[in-house]
Design an enzyme around this catalytic site. Sequence first.
Site, short mmCIF file in Angstrom:
data_model
loop_
_atom_site.label_atom_id
_atom_site.label_comp_id
_atom_site.label_asym_id
_atom_site.label_seq_id
_atom_site.Cartn_x
_atom_site.Cartn_y
_atom_site.Cartn_z
N GLY A 20 0.81 -1.23 0.00
CA GLY A 20 0.00 0.00 0.00
C GLY A 20 0.84 1.27 0.00
N HIS A 137 9.58 4.41 -1.96
CA HIS A 137 10.01 3.08 -2.42
C HIS A 137 10.48 3.08 -3.87
CE1 HIS A 137 5.86 3.14 -3.88
NE2 HIS A 137 6.06 2.04 -4.58
N GLU A 174 8.51 10.36 -14.00
CA GLU A 174 8.07 8.96 -13.93
C GLU A 174 8.32 8.23 -15.24
OE1 GLU A 174 6.02 7.62 -11.03
OE2 GLU A 174 6.83 9.34 -9.95
N HIS A 250 -0.75 8.12 -13.75
CA HIS A 250 0.16 8.28 -14.89
C HIS A 250 -0.70 8.43 -16.14
CE1 HIS A 250 3.40 5.71 -12.66
NE2 HIS A 250 3.76 6.97 -12.61
N CYS A 372 2.36 -0.94 -18.06
CA CYS A 372 3.28 -0.55 -16.97
C CYS A 372 4.50 -1.44 -16.95
CB CYS A 372 2.63 -0.71 -15.60
SG CYS A 372 1.22 0.33 -15.32
#
Length: 449
Positions: A20, A137, A174, A250, A372
């Site tokens: 999460g 992360h 990103e 995104h 992705c």
Amino acid sequence: MNYQEVNFDGLVGPTHNYAGLSFGNVASAKSASQPSNPKQAALQGLAKMKMLSDMGLSQGVLAPHNRPALTHLKQLGFTGSDAQIVEKAYQYNPILLASCYSSSAMWTANAATVSPSSDTSDAKVHFTAANLSNKLHRSIEAVLTHKILQRTFANDQYFAHHQALPMHDHFGDEGAANHTRLAQTHGDVGLHMFVYGKEAFNAHAPAPTKFPARQTKEAFEAIARLHNLPTEQVIYIQQNPDVINQGVFHNDVIAVGNENMLLCHEQAYLDQGKALDTLQTQYSQLNDGAMLNIVEVPTSRVPIDDAVSSYLFNSQLITLPNQETLLLAPCECERNPRVRAYLESLLANNTLHNVYFAELKQSMQNGGGPACLRLRVPLSDEEIQHVNPKTVMNDNLYTQLCTWVNKHYRDSLTQNDLRDPSLITQSHQALDELTQIMNLGSLYDFQID
Ligand code: SUG
């Protein structure tokens, strides 16, 4: 020169888990603390790669990152043996440990932004690793991603590698998830559509209020400079802040493009009518009057909620060797009656020639669909010859990687399992063996006893 688009998929690492960690990514929040199945996740990803390779497409693989990220934990002052560092980090804060155990580098659409040699002034393929500064992360990924790309595309006569942009929200980047290269065919002159969530240096510009905008315009402007892209081949378009607030974190959650086709939701962009008119004009100027095929998906057919839960736009839109189009969509699209009906209508009116569904549930539960999982790299036939051959999918590599996954990966991982010291050793042993399979040298910074 003949160019093709090669998809480089991220191999799911042995510690794939649901923590999460991604605020603004609905699936990540929903799956938090559920047990994951790393073995199934990796095999599902490999099956997708194999399927595309079997269709005659060149398919690459990018190695996973070593987790836990002990270097990061040491940098934060945790000391002792590897097992002690992990336990101390868990005691300090389980979320910190989970962040250092995430296998999020598998979503290689976020690994880098890529410009093909046909568009750059020095005629090299340019890569800028994404800093992913918005999420703890993911920010850990940038340094190793840069190194993995250097080992995969290891010839500086053909490939130019740039380090990630400065690790600050002003340059939040990103990577390819927000970048679409539009062109008549992969080898023709390309228009680089850079989609951003906010302008960092303009406090008055529109921006989402509930969830973060992870990509800034300024980051993409820096990449266009680094890659030496001609001004007429670059366009910046702002994402609609309202849909970011609904979980579209995104651009590849709300649009997908391939060659001269752009499939996007009618709510994808800010001031969409004007944005798409400008896009169309610039595209046709660049292509002697040829038009971009823009397909806008109406909210009445696919509401935003369905787009986010089915991940329709996170499909891979591909030109097959026989020139037919293929949409490789997640299985969740087949299960959603509105989305399925919409896809059937695109097949019926010949907008698409083929639709396939891929089972990627393990990745989907963390907000990662087919698109992705892949980094698109347009390469000439000559450039392909200089890619590390052990990263290019074929029957042999597929068998080797499946055997390797079955040998080393667990079929269940909970948040509590991240404290288990044997997970460190298992993960290190697996990755050490992988460096040999994929000929990656001493890529990782751990010691095997
Ligand atoms: O950055 N999920 C990833 C998903 C990335 C999807 N990529 C593209 N759309 N291109 C992210 O949000 C979840 C990790 C966790 O919660 O355990 C995560 O990082």
